[in-house]
Structures are given as structure tokens and as C-alpha cells.
Design a protein around this motif. Structure first.
Motif, PDB file in Angstrom:
ATOM      1  N   ILE A 162       0.870  -0.736   0.099  1.00 47.65           N
ATOM      2  CA  ILE A 162      -0.206  -0.144  -0.031  1.00 47.65           C
ATOM      3  C   ILE A 162       0.563   1.330   0.076  1.00 47.65           C
ATOM      4  O   ILE A 162       1.531   1.280   1.115  1.00 47.65           O
ATOM      5  CB  ILE A 162      -1.069   0.064   1.043  1.00 47.65           C
ATOM      6  CG1 ILE A 162      -1.906  -1.186   1.268  1.00 47.65           C
ATOM      7  CG2 ILE A 162      -1.412   1.661   1.444  1.00 47.65           C
ATOM      8  CD1 ILE A 162      -2.445  -1.053   2.218  1.00 47.65           C
ATOM      9  N   VAL A 163       0.660   1.793  -0.690  1.00 47.34           N
ATOM     10  CA  VAL A 163       1.709   2.931  -0.786  1.00 47.34           C
ATOM     11  C   VAL A 163       0.539   4.420  -0.743  1.00 47.34           C
ATOM     12  O   VAL A 163      -0.224   4.356  -1.523  1.00 47.34           O
ATOM     13  CB  VAL A 163       2.844   2.742  -2.026  1.00 47.34           C
ATOM     14  CG1 VAL A 163       3.636   1.834  -2.352  1.00 47.34           C
ATOM     15  CG2 VAL A 163       1.840   2.823  -3.204  1.00 47.34           C
ATOM     16  N   TRP A 165       0.234   8.589  -2.419  1.00 44.60           N
ATOM     17  CA  TRP A 165       0.229   9.302  -4.217  1.00 44.60           C
ATOM     18  C   TRP A 165       1.925  10.738  -4.369  1.00 44.60           C
ATOM     19  O   TRP A 165       1.916  10.178  -5.321  1.00 44.60           O
ATOM     20  CB  TRP A 165      -0.565  10.043  -4.349  1.00 44.60           C
ATOM     21  CG  TRP A 165      -1.041  11.324  -2.967  1.00 44.60           C
ATOM     22  CD1 TRP A 165      -1.996  10.767  -1.648  1.00 44.60           C
ATOM     23  CD2 TRP A 165      -0.703  12.221  -2.466  1.00 44.60           C
ATOM     24  NE1 TRP A 165      -1.796  11.603  -1.093  1.00 44.60           N
ATOM     25  CE2 TRP A 165      -1.310  12.070  -1.641  1.00 44.60           C
ATOM     26  CE3 TRP A 165       0.630  13.185  -3.317  1.00 44.60           C
ATOM     27  CZ2 TRP A 165      -0.983  13.754  -0.253  1.00 44.60           C
ATOM     28  CZ3 TRP A 165       1.117  13.937  -2.532  1.00 44.60           C
ATOM     29  CH2 TRP A 165       0.622  14.241  -1.556  1.00 44.60           C
ATOM     30  N   LYS A 189      -2.484  -1.906  -3.469  1.00 43.10           N
ATOM     31  CA  LYS A 189      -3.038  -1.376  -3.564  1.00 43.10           C
ATOM     32  C   LYS A 189      -2.889   0.730  -4.107  1.00 43.10           C
ATOM     33  O   LYS A 189      -2.371   0.818  -3.233  1.00 43.10           O
ATOM     34  CB  LYS A 189      -3.974  -1.526  -1.941  1.00 43.10           C
ATOM     35  CG  LYS A 189      -5.697  -0.846  -2.408  1.00 43.10           C
ATOM     36  CD  LYS A 189      -5.544   0.344  -2.471  1.00 43.10           C
ATOM     37  CE  LYS A 189      -5.438   1.206  -1.403  1.00 43.10           C
ATOM     38  NZ  LYS A 189      -5.894   2.851  -2.524  1.00 43.10           N
ATOM     39  N   PRO A 190      -2.679   0.922  -5.003  1.00 43.05           N
ATOM     40  CA  PRO A 190      -1.726   2.209  -5.328  1.00 43.05           C
ATOM     41  C   PRO A 190      -3.089   3.084  -4.536  1.00 43.05           C
ATOM     42  O   PRO A 190      -3.925   3.012  -4.079  1.00 43.05           O
ATOM     43  CB  PRO A 190      -2.030   2.323  -7.125  1.00 43.05           C
ATOM     44  CG  PRO A 190      -2.987   0.992  -7.284  1.00 43.05           C
ATOM     45  CD  PRO A 190      -3.929   0.148  -6.338  1.00 43.05           C
ATOM     46  N   GLU A 192      -5.848   6.352  -4.829  1.00 38.96           N
ATOM     47  CA  GLU A 192      -6.482   6.665  -4.462  1.00 38.96           C
ATOM     48  C   GLU A 192      -6.687   7.648  -6.114  1.00 38.96           C
ATOM     49  O   GLU A 192      -6.591   7.373  -7.075  1.00 38.96           O
ATOM     50  CB  GLU A 192      -7.976   6.911  -4.418  1.00 38.96           C
ATOM     51  CG  GLU A 192      -7.459   7.286  -3.172  1.00 38.96           C
ATOM     52  CD  GLU A 192      -7.369   6.576  -1.871  1.00 38.96           C
ATOM     53  OE1 GLU A 192      -6.863   6.223  -1.616  1.00 38.96           O
ATOM     54  OE2 GLU A 192      -8.118   6.408  -0.643  1.00 38.96           O
ATOM     55  N   PHE A 240       3.582  -1.053   3.725  1.00 39.70           N
ATOM     56  CA  PHE A 240       3.106   0.619   3.846  1.00 39.70           C
ATOM     57  C   PHE A 240       4.160   1.441   3.513  1.00 39.70           C
ATOM     58  O   PHE A 240       5.124   1.726   4.621  1.00 39.70           O
ATOM     59  CB  PHE A 240       1.745   0.139   5.152  1.00 39.70           C
ATOM     60  CG  PHE A 240       1.200   1.406   5.507  1.00 39.70           C
ATOM     61  CD1 PHE A 240       0.590   1.877   3.822  1.00 39.70           C
ATOM     62  CD2 PHE A 240       1.574   2.597   5.713  1.00 39.70           C
ATOM     63  CE1 PHE A 240      -0.321   3.617   4.202  1.00 39.70           C
ATOM     64  CE2 PHE A 240       0.808   3.345   5.815  1.00 39.70           C
ATOM     65  CZ  PHE A 240      -0.055   4.008   5.238  1.00 39.70           C
ATOM     66  N   ARG A 249      -4.471   2.405  12.421  1.00 36.48           N
ATOM     67  CA  ARG A 249      -4.930   1.115  11.590  1.00 36.48           C
ATOM     68  C   ARG A 249      -4.489  -0.738  10.960  1.00 36.48           C
ATOM     69  O   ARG A 249      -5.352  -0.988  11.155  1.00 36.48           O
ATOM     70  CB  ARG A 249      -6.006   1.750  10.414  1.00 36.48           C
ATOM     71  CG  ARG A 249      -6.901   2.975  10.906  1.00 36.48           C
ATOM     72  CD  ARG A 249      -7.403   3.345   9.834  1.00 36.48           C
ATOM     73  NE  ARG A 249      -7.944   4.321  10.285  1.00 36.48           N
ATOM     74  CZ  ARG A 249     -10.159   4.363  10.536  1.00 36.48           C
ATOM     75  NH1 ARG A 249     -10.244   3.970   9.585  1.00 36.48           N
ATOM     76  NH2 ARG A 249     -10.573   5.580  10.809  1.00 36.48           N
TER      77      ARG A 249
HETATM   78  P1  NAD Z   1      -2.348   8.181   3.615  1.00 36.95           P
HETATM   79  O1  NAD Z   1      -2.123   7.430   4.791  1.00 36.95           O
HETATM   80  O2  NAD Z   1      -3.702   8.914   3.418  1.00 36.95           O
HETATM   81  O3  NAD Z   1      -2.385   7.241   2.163  1.00 36.95           O
HETATM   82  C1  NAD Z   1      -1.860   5.984   1.827  1.00 36.95           C
HETATM   83  C2  NAD Z   1      -2.311   4.972   1.355  1.00 36.95           C
HETATM   84  O4  NAD Z   1      -3.385   4.761   2.550  1.00 36.95           O
HETATM   85  C3  NAD Z   1      -3.336   5.073  -0.100  1.00 36.95           C
HETATM   86  O5  NAD Z   1      -2.480   3.838  -0.500  1.00 36.95           O
HETATM   87  C4  NAD Z   1      -4.260   4.838   1.031  1.00 36.95           C
HETATM   88  O6  NAD Z   1      -5.652   4.820  -0.509  1.00 36.95           O
HETATM   89  C5  NAD Z   1      -4.158   4.004   1.775  1.00 36.95           C
HETATM   90  N1  NAD Z   1      -5.509   4.114   2.973  1.00 36.95           N
HETATM   91  C6  NAD Z   1      -5.632   4.677   3.270  1.00 36.95           C
HETATM   92  N2  NAD Z   1      -6.589   4.220   4.619  1.00 36.95           N
HETATM   93  C7  NAD Z   1      -6.473   3.228   4.493  1.00 36.95           C
HETATM   94  C8  NAD Z   1      -7.425   2.497   5.691  1.00 36.95           C
HETATM   95  N3  NAD Z   1      -8.177   2.669   6.403  1.00 36.95           N
HETATM   96  N4  NAD Z   1      -6.191   1.147   4.720  1.00 36.95           N
HETATM   97  C9  NAD Z   1      -5.702   0.972   4.612  1.00 36.95           C
HETATM   98  N5  NAD Z   1      -5.507   1.424   3.833  1.00 36.95           N
HETATM   99  C10 NAD Z   1      -5.825   2.760   3.352  1.00 36.95           C
HETATM  100  O7  NAD Z   1      -0.863   8.783   3.103  1.00 36.95           O
HETATM  101  P2  NAD Z   1      -0.868   9.666   2.402  1.00 36.95           P
HETATM  102  O8  NAD Z   1      -1.799  10.985   2.312  1.00 36.95           O
HETATM  103  O9  NAD Z   1      -1.142   9.020   0.127  1.00 36.95           O
HETATM  104  O10 NAD Z   1       0.525  10.296   1.430  1.00 36.95           O
HETATM  105  C11 NAD Z   1       1.404  11.070   2.528  1.00 36.95           C
HETATM  106  C12 NAD Z   1       1.638  10.274   4.188  1.00 36.95           C
HETATM  107  O11 NAD Z   1       2.586   9.858   3.199  1.00 36.95           O
HETATM  108  C13 NAD Z   1       2.368  11.071   4.835  1.00 36.95           C
HETATM  109  O12 NAD Z   1       2.363  11.346   5.786  1.00 36.95           O
HETATM  110  C14 NAD Z   1       3.677  11.374   4.525  1.00 36.95           C
HETATM  111  O13 NAD Z   1       4.910  11.534   4.781  1.00 36.95           O
HETATM  112  C15 NAD Z   1       4.162   9.867   4.346  1.00 36.95           C
HETATM  113  N6  NAD Z   1       5.594   9.285   2.905  1.00 36.95           N
HETATM  114  C16 NAD Z   1       5.978   8.601   4.032  1.00 36.95           C
HETATM  115  C17 NAD Z   1       7.301   8.249   2.964  1.00 36.95           C
HETATM  116  C18 NAD Z   1       8.509   7.200   3.800  1.00 36.95           C
HETATM  117  O14 NAD Z   1       9.041   6.517   2.884  1.00 36.95           O
HETATM  118  N7  NAD Z   1       8.764   7.580   5.016  1.00 36.95           N
HETATM  119  C19 NAD Z   1       7.276   8.721   2.048  1.00 36.95           C
HETATM  120  C20 NAD Z   1       6.239   8.742   1.117  1.00 36.95           C
HETATM  121  C21 NAD Z   1       5.333   9.245   1.746  1.00 36.95           C
END
Ligand code: NAD
Length: 495
Positions: A162-163, A165, A189-190, A192, A240, A249
Motif C-alpha cells: 500500500i503506497v 500518491w 493497492k495504489p 486512489e 506500507f 490502522r
Molecule cells: P495516506 O496514509 O492517507 O494513504 C496512503 C495509502 O494508504 C493510500 O494508498 C491510501 O489509499 C491507503 N489507505 C488510506 N486509508 C486506509 C485504510 N483505512 N486502510 C488501509 N489503507 C488505507 O497517506 P498519503 O496522504 O497518501 O501520503 C502522505 C503520507 O505518506 C505522508 O504522511 C508522508 O510523510 C508519507 N510518506 C512517507 C514516506 C516514507 O518513506 N517514510 C514516503 C512518502 C510518503
């Protein structure tokens, strides 16, 4: 490097309705529902993806399990896996222009950065793990002579990926490549709002000869498809990258289901510390501006807290302001733009909310703070600097994930360390000093996964990336990442 002509030709390509990628096939979602994909470049829809559900995830996990058990990949020789993954790396490179432009239309990253960080770096990552996998050995334990203790390294089974955007292809490759190289089957799971490049990657993997079911991609909302993957009883591990709340979660889902392993790479609030004896203040200011503002600050390791030693404060701020105001914010598909669009209208609103709160809490706005280019319909934001930021303010504690920098002043090394370590995060950091002893002391004193010295950013597939504290655990990249996707099994043989 990609040319402007190539970009202009590709930016008009029809994308249309995307399907899921399961068991080597492009399939419709079970519910028939879809999500519109809107480009942050101009706020217009240009594609749609399947709004997947738990039944789609279940289909993908079953296909991955079936592929794992038939052994077409998991029991194949490392040499075969190396051949297929090397071919995939070549195909990603061959389609680099297409993948880069597709990704930028999806998430708004400036093309110069996206081209290198997405297809090229993903290809490099896939090649790295392809080359590594036939050089990983099991072990013979130093037991007594009447026993042979063998330590086998085996794939886990089905790995969920799960990554986020900001760099879906690059971050996806950091997980997919070592998981596949180790012999696992994967369900991705990319995010959205940026799914398109990972769907294309799965097609290219099939073209490279990856057996059906080994790599599956299910698009959809995180709270639905992500949750279903996290709760699935037949997924062995989740890798993740994303925000802290979603990371928490996933740990809960694991506890509520089959105790699957969960590897978390989360956010940061990384300190960039400039001592008065920094070798070149002007260069430090230019690199620091890039270190926070590139990709509109949507970089997990962004240096979002600038700590300046008091004696050079004014000089550094002048240099920083001039480096920042030189950055051109504009169409991410124009090679002359230094900074592209914020990934979505929602993220832009969130960033502007941080600006409002910082002002309300008494920080001083030095530059930026507003939306730009609203007439395009896209989501653009001016690089923003606040000073007089104090420890108690939201801007000093919470990750914005946008182009907003908070500046603080310090007098002594001890104070710099205290400020640097004062958040719940520990992802990246930097120290600028000409003094070798100061540099080494700071490397030891700062709680972070990486401490840059006299630079900000800069990385390579050979070194691990990841954080400590609430920035997560479980490193991506380097040979160490392979350990996450391999299990140890002991054979204890009486001789
Ligand atoms: P996010 O946590 O909102 O979403 C990440 C992924 O999780 C998405 O694919 C999303 O669809 C999925 N997701 C959302 N709700 C979920 C749930 N209830 N269960 C399972 N999966 C779910 O994060 P974002 O807004 O996409 O990305 C920004 C965040 O990512 C920032 O906090 C950033 O610092 C972090 N990030 C960390 C790194 C690293 O290497 N440490 C790299 C890039 C981004």
C-alpha cells in the motif's frame, strides 16, 4: 532526459477507463463502480479507475495465493526471477517517457523530478533486486559436530503493498521489487489519486514474463480496499508507506485478523540544522530551499524545520528568500517549471489550513502562504516560509506534507539537538558545518533514519530509507529490505 516535444505529445494521450489487474488479466470491478481521476494540473478529469471493494481484494489475494502455491514463481530458480525482473526494468526504462507523463498528469510532480524519481528510479530498483537475488545464501549454523543446522531463507507468501500518491511508482518499486525477487506474490493497492502508473507497471510485468497472479493491482479507496487487504486472513505481510493514522490502522487490522507482519514507513518533520560555520551558506540556502519545496513539499524526507544558528540567522534568511523566490511554480509538464502542482485540491486546502493556523499562533509569514495560478483550475501553492516558529506551534510539530517551511533560531549545539529531537517523528535530518567533530556528534545525537551532512536529500538504492519513533520501522531499499520479504526456516539434522 525527456524532451518538451515528447511531453507535449504524451500529455494529450487518451487514458479512459482503467480496469483491475488480477491473475494476469484486466478485469472489471465486482461492483461496477468507478472513481474519476482528476488532474491537479488543471482540475479536469482525464481518466477513471475501478472503485474496488473487499470482493475485488479477495479475488486478487486468491490469485496471488494460487500463483504462490503453483510454484511458477515462488519455486522458480533465482536465475529465472532475475531474468524476468531484469526484463521488467528494461521495459520500464523503454516506457519511461510515457510513465513519467502519465504519473505527472495524475499527481502533479514537476516532470524533471518525476522522470528521474519515478520510471528511472523504479527501473533501477527493480534491476538492483533482480541482480541481488541470486547472491543471497542460506546459512550453516555453528552447531556441535553431530548435528547439521541449516538456515533456509524462504518467501513469506502473499505480500500486500500500500503506497502513497507522492511517488507511487518509485515507492511501489521499493516494496514490489524485493518482494518479487524473494519469490513472493504481491497484491498492490495504489493510492486512489495516483493509481495509473502502478496499473501500467503490472501490464509491463506481464509482458516481461511474470507468471499470472504473481503481481496484482486493485484500485480503490483506502478505507475500503486498503482495509480489506489489511484485514485479509490470507495475506502474510503488508508493506506500507503513508501517514501515521493509516499506519496505526494497519497494525490494528493485523491484530484483528491473522497477525500478518506490518512494515510501516510514515511521515516526518525533519530538521535541517545550519551551524554558523557551514562551508558555504549560499549553497546551503539553495539546497535547503529545494530540500523543502521540491514536489511542492510532498516528500516524506522534506526538511520542513529549518534550525538556524543565531549569528548567521539574518544572512541565511536573505539567501534563503532569494533562492525561494527564484523557484518557478507552474505547469508540471513544462520543463522550465521548478515546482509543479500540489497533488489535489484537498491537499491544497489542507496546506492553506496550516498557513492560517501558523499565522493565528503568531508565526511571521516571510513569503508565500497563498494559492497560485487559480485561473488554470489546477492546485498550485507558493513556496511558503514562516519565522518566529516556536516549539508549541502546530507548524513545529505536525507534518504539513506541503511547501511550508518553519524557521527556528538556536544558540548552542545542545539547543539544536534538543529542538531537532523534539517531535514524535524521526525520519530525516541534515547538519551543515565545516567541523568534522560537530558533524559526527550530531549524527550520533539526532534521532532519525538518516542524517545528511552538508547537503539535503540525496539517496541511492544501496542505502536504507526509513525512520525511527513515529516515522515507522522496516527499512525500504538496500539489501536489508530483502529481509522483510524472506522468512528463516531451520533444518536441524541429526548426523
Ligand atoms: P495516506 O496514509 O492517507 O494513504 C496512503 C495509502 O494508504 C493510500 O494508498 C491510501 O489509499 C491507503 N489507505 C488510506 N486509508 C486506509 C485504510 N483505512 N486502510 C488501509 N489503507 C488505507 O497517506 P498519503 O496522504 O497518501 O501520503 C502522505 C503520507 O505518506 C505522508 O504522511 C508522508 O510523510 C508519507 N510518506 C512517507 C514516506 C516514507 O518513506 N517514510 C514516503 C512518502 C510518503
Amino acid at each position: 532526459m525527456i524532451s518538451q516535444n515528447a511531453i507535449d505529445a504524451l500529455r494529450k494521450t487518451e487514458i479512459g477507463a482503467q480496469r483491475l489487474f488480477i491473475d494476469g488479466l484486466q478485469l472489471d470491478g465486482m461492483s461496477g463502480a468507478s472513481l474519476m481521476v482528476t488532474s491537479p494540473i488543471d482540475g479536469r478529469p482525464f481518466a477513471s479507475i475501478v472503485d474496488g471493494n473487499a470482493a475485488d481484494i479477495d479475488r486478487a489475494v486468491r490469485s496471488a495465493r494460487k500463483a504462490f502455491e503453483n510454484g511458477s514463481w515462488s519455486s522458480s530458480t533465482p536465475a529465472f526471477r532475475k531474468k524476468v525482473l531484469t526484463k521488467l526494468a528494461e521495459l520500464v526504462e523503454k516506457h519511461a517517457d510515457e510513465l513519467a507523463v502519465l504519473g505527472v498528469r495524475d499527481n502533479g510532480t514537476e516532470i524533471g523530478m518525476a522522470y528521474k524519481a519515478e520510471p528511472l528510479s523504479a527501473a533501477g530498483t527493480i534491476r538492483y533486486y533482480a541482480e541481488a537475488i541470486d547472491k543471497i545464501y542460506g546459512e550453516i549454523a555453528p552447531t556441535a559436530d553431530n548435528v547439521l543446522g541449516l538456515i533456509h531463507k524462504e518467501p513469506l507468501g502473499v505480500v500486500g503493498v500500500i503506497v502513497p500518491w507522492n511517488f507511487p511508482l518509485m515507492i511501489g518499486a521499493w516494496k514490489i521489487a524485493p518482494a518479487l525477487a524473494a519469490g513472493n506474490c504481491v497484491v498492490v493497492k495504489p493510492p486512489e489519486i495516483a493509481s495509473l502508473t502502478l496499473l501500467r507497471l503490472a501490464e509491463l510485468a506481464s509482458e516481461a514474463g511474470l507468471p499470472a497472479g504473481v503481481l496484482n493491482v486493485v484500485t480503490g479507496r483506502g478505507a475500503v480496499t486498503g482495509e480489506a487487504l489489511g484485514l485479509h486472513m490470507d495475506v502474510d505481510a503488508i508493506a506500507f508507506t503513508g501517514s501515521g493514522p493509516v499506519g496505526r490502522r494497519l497494525l490494528e487490522y493485523s491484530a484483528r485478523s491473522n497477525l500478518k507482519r506490518v512494515f510501516l514507513e510514515l511521515g516526518g518533520k525533519s530538521p535541517n540544522i545550519v551551524f554558523a560555520d557551514a562551508p558555504d551558506l549560499k549553497q546551503a540556502a539553495v539546497v535547503s530551499a529545494n530540500g523543502i519545496f521540491r514536489n511542492s513539499g510532498q516528500v516524506c524526507v522534506a526538511g520542513s524545520r529549518l534550525l538556524l544558528q543565531a549569528s548567521v540567522y539574518d544572512r541565511f534568511m536573505d539567501e534563503l528568500l532569494s533562492a525561494t523566490t527564484r523557484l518557478k511554480v507552474g505547469d508540471p509538464l513544462d520543463l522550465s517549471s521548478d515546482i509543479g502542482a500540489v497533488s489535489s485540491a484537498g491537499q491544497l486546502d489542507k496546506n492553506l489550513g496550516f498557513v492560517e493556523r501558523a499565522q493565528a499562533e503568531g508565526a511571521r509569514l516571510v513569503t508565500g502562504g497563498e494559492r497560485l495560478l487559480a485561473e488554470t483550475g489546477g492546485s498550485y501553492m507558493a513556496p511558503t516560509i514562516f519565522e518566529n516558529v516556536t516549539q508549541e506551534m502546530q507548524l513545529a510539530r505536525e507534518e504539513v506534507f506541503g511547501p511550508v517551511l518553519g524557521v527556528m533560531r538556536f544558540e548552542t549545539e545542545e539547543e539544536a539537538v534538543r529542538l531537532a529531537n523534539s517531535t514524535v517523528y524521526g525520519l530525516a535530518s541534515a547538519v551543515w558545518t565545516a567541523n568534522l567533530s560537530t558533524a559526527h556528534r550530531m549524527v550520533r545525537a539526532i534521532n532519525a533514519g538518516v542524517v545528511h551532512v552538508n547537503t539535503y536529500g540525496g539517496a541511492d538504492i544501496t542505502v536504507p530509507l526509513g525512520g525511527v519513533k513515529q516515522s515507522g520501522f522496516g527499512r525500504d531499499k538496500s539489501l536489508h529490505a530483502l529481509d522483510k520479504y524472506l522468512d528463516l526456516k531451520t533444518a536441524w539434522i541429526a548426523l
